[in-house]
Motif scaffolding. Structure first.
Motif, short mmCIF file in Angstrom:
data_model
loop_
_atom_site.label_atom_id
_atom_site.label_comp_id
_atom_site.label_asym_id
_atom_site.label_seq_id
_atom_site.Cartn_x
_atom_site.Cartn_y
_atom_site.Cartn_z
N PHE A 1 0.99 -1.19 0.10
CA PHE A 1 -0.09 0.04 0.06
C PHE A 1 0.84 1.16 0.18
O PHE A 1 0.35 2.18 -0.59
CB PHE A 1 -0.79 0.19 1.05
CG PHE A 1 -0.16 0.51 2.59
CD1 PHE A 1 -0.19 1.66 2.88
CD2 PHE A 1 0.47 -0.49 3.19
CE1 PHE A 1 0.24 2.06 4.09
CE2 PHE A 1 0.82 -0.14 4.54
CZ PHE A 1 0.94 1.21 4.99
N SER A 2 2.09 1.16 0.48
CA SER A 2 2.83 2.34 0.45
C SER A 2 4.10 2.28 -0.25
O SER A 2 4.45 1.02 -0.79
CB SER A 2 3.32 2.80 2.11
OG SER A 2 4.17 1.56 2.51
N GLY A 3 4.64 3.23 -0.76
CA GLY A 3 5.68 2.99 -1.79
C GLY A 3 7.00 3.98 -1.39
O GLY A 3 6.73 4.82 -0.50
N ARG A 4 8.01 3.59 -2.08
CA ARG A 4 9.30 4.29 -1.73
C ARG A 4 10.21 4.41 -3.11
O ARG A 4 9.98 3.34 -3.94
CB ARG A 4 10.25 3.43 -0.83
CG ARG A 4 9.94 3.67 0.47
CD ARG A 4 11.11 3.09 1.40
NE ARG A 4 11.05 3.12 2.64
CZ ARG A 4 11.26 4.07 3.88
NH1 ARG A 4 11.87 4.96 3.28
NH2 ARG A 4 10.89 3.88 4.93
N LEU A 5 10.64 5.48 -3.48
CA LEU A 5 11.34 5.51 -4.67
C LEU A 5 12.72 4.82 -4.28
O LEU A 5 13.30 4.79 -3.45
CB LEU A 5 11.55 7.12 -5.02
CG LEU A 5 10.55 7.86 -5.15
CD1 LEU A 5 10.79 9.40 -5.37
CD2 LEU A 5 9.67 7.31 -6.16
N VAL A 6 13.16 4.52 -5.56
CA VAL A 6 14.79 4.08 -5.68
C VAL A 6 15.80 5.18 -5.55
O VAL A 6 15.46 5.96 -6.10
CB VAL A 6 15.14 2.89 -6.92
CG1 VAL A 6 16.36 2.83 -6.84
CG2 VAL A 6 14.09 1.86 -6.50
N ASP A 7 16.65 4.96 -4.56
CA ASP A 7 17.38 6.08 -4.49
C ASP A 7 18.79 5.82 -5.10
O ASP A 7 18.79 6.25 -6.31
CB ASP A 7 17.85 6.48 -2.92
CG ASP A 7 18.89 7.74 -2.75
OD1 ASP A 7 18.96 8.37 -3.64
OD2 ASP A 7 19.48 7.71 -1.74
N LYS A 8 19.83 5.07 -4.66
CA LYS A 8 21.03 4.94 -5.17
C LYS A 8 20.90 3.55 -5.80
O LYS A 8 20.41 2.54 -5.31
CB LYS A 8 22.03 4.87 -4.10
CG LYS A 8 22.29 6.37 -3.42
CD LYS A 8 23.47 6.35 -2.52
CE LYS A 8 23.49 7.77 -1.91
NZ LYS A 8 24.54 8.00 -0.95
N ILE A 9 21.75 3.42 -6.99
CA ILE A 9 21.87 2.13 -7.72
C ILE A 9 23.45 2.02 -8.07
O ILE A 9 24.27 2.97 -8.46
CB ILE A 9 21.17 2.12 -9.17
CG1 ILE A 9 19.82 2.45 -8.88
CG2 ILE A 9 21.21 0.86 -9.58
CD1 ILE A 9 18.99 2.84 -10.22
N PHE A 10 23.90 0.92 -7.70
CA PHE A 10 25.34 0.46 -8.08
C PHE A 10 25.60 -0.77 -7.92
O PHE A 10 24.88 -1.93 -7.72
CB PHE A 10 26.16 1.09 -6.66
CG PHE A 10 25.58 0.66 -5.30
CD1 PHE A 10 26.28 -0.35 -4.81
CD2 PHE A 10 24.45 1.28 -4.76
CE1 PHE A 10 25.92 -0.87 -3.49
CE2 PHE A 10 24.07 0.59 -3.34
CZ PHE A 10 25.10 -0.40 -2.87
N ALA A 11 27.14 -1.24 -8.50
CA ALA A 11 27.42 -2.54 -8.52
C ALA A 11 27.96 -3.08 -7.46
O ALA A 11 28.55 -2.23 -6.69
CB ALA A 11 28.62 -2.73 -9.73
N ASP A 12 27.87 -4.28 -7.19
CA ASP A 12 28.16 -4.89 -5.97
C ASP A 12 28.63 -6.56 -6.41
O ASP A 12 28.16 -6.81 -7.31
CB ASP A 12 27.57 -4.94 -4.72
CG ASP A 12 28.15 -4.90 -3.51
OD1 ASP A 12 29.19 -5.22 -3.50
OD2 ASP A 12 27.13 -4.73 -2.56
#
Length: 241
Positions: free
Chosen positions: A130-141
């Motif tokens: 029901f609640s949402g969050r935006l994706v912030d950082k994206i990185f390789a690992d």
């Protein structure tokens, strides 16, 4: 080679701070008092921005919100593919995930539609996602199976393996990622290894690093299907202790 030392390339991502929910939903005051929740009408982000859950969905023309499922995630692959060392992800387009975690079913759409051509839909509800969050950082690992094997506590000595170690059922649950090792707290080492050393690819894992308070949402896809951009046969799983 010791399979526990195999290195898996993964694409990690983290969550934005704000949780947004349907403006018509009556939220418990105890949650509002945390200061982390805001109505969806008070957030503003571009069409196609990657996110997890919530009432705001940016659908391509001709695709409808699937009945009996809830919006789980939307990924802008143009932001993820630069970190894809395998070359398996499409370079552009959107992957949208809808799911029912009560029976591990769902549907995945892939469309190579420019973000500006997406159509924003609002579906408010107070059920799962029901609640949402935006994706912030994206990185390789990277990660290794050995990270899920640990020294036993004093009361766990009856459960050690031949090397005197313990399989950690919850290790990796904090990660949100594409690719790498499948995570499910109710699966043992043999079950996990059977999946990660097969032709199944972890298309999405959303873990307990702010996206989920408890539980891990996962989607698997056959490697050949991913190479051919076929998303009709994905497998869905929700693991929670």
């Amino acid at each position: 080679m010791d399979r526990t030392q195999k290195v898996f390339d993964i694409i990690r991502f983290t969550a934005g701070k704000t949780l947004f929910y349907g403006a018509s939903i009556e939220m418990p005051q105890i949650l509002l008092d945390t200061g982390n929740y805001t109505k969806h009408t008070d957030v503003n982000f571009p069409l196609g921005h990657s996110r997890y859950g919530g009432p705001i969905v940016d659908l391509p023309p001709g695709i409808e919100y699937p009945k009996g499922l809830f919006f789980a995630a939307q990924l802008d692959l143009s932001k993820f593919s630069p970190f894809d060392k395998s070359g398996l992800l499409p370079k552009s387009g959107q992957v949208l995930f809808f799911a029912n975690i009560r029976n591990d079913t769902g549907k995945v759409f892939y469309v190579d539609t420019p973000n500006e051509n997406l159509i924003r839909h609002i579906k408010e509800h107070d059920d799962d996602f029901f609640s949402g969050r935006l994706v912030d950082k994206i990185f390789a690992d990277t990660e290794k199976l050995s990270e899920r094997i640990r020294e036993p506590e004093d009361d766990e000595m009856d459960y050690v393996n031949k090397d005197g170690k313990i399989w950690d059922h919850t290790a990796g649950s904090e990660k949100s990622k594409i690719f790498g090792m499948f995570t499910h707290c109710q699966y043992g080492q043999d079950e996990i290894e059977k999946i990660i050393f097969s032709d199944k690819i972890l298309l999405l894992q959303v873990g307990e690093n702010d996206f989920n308070d408890e539980g891990v949402f996962s989607v698997l896809i056959d490697k050949t299907d991913l190479q051919n951009k076929i998303f009709d046969n994905c497998e869905f799983a929700w693991g929670q202790s």
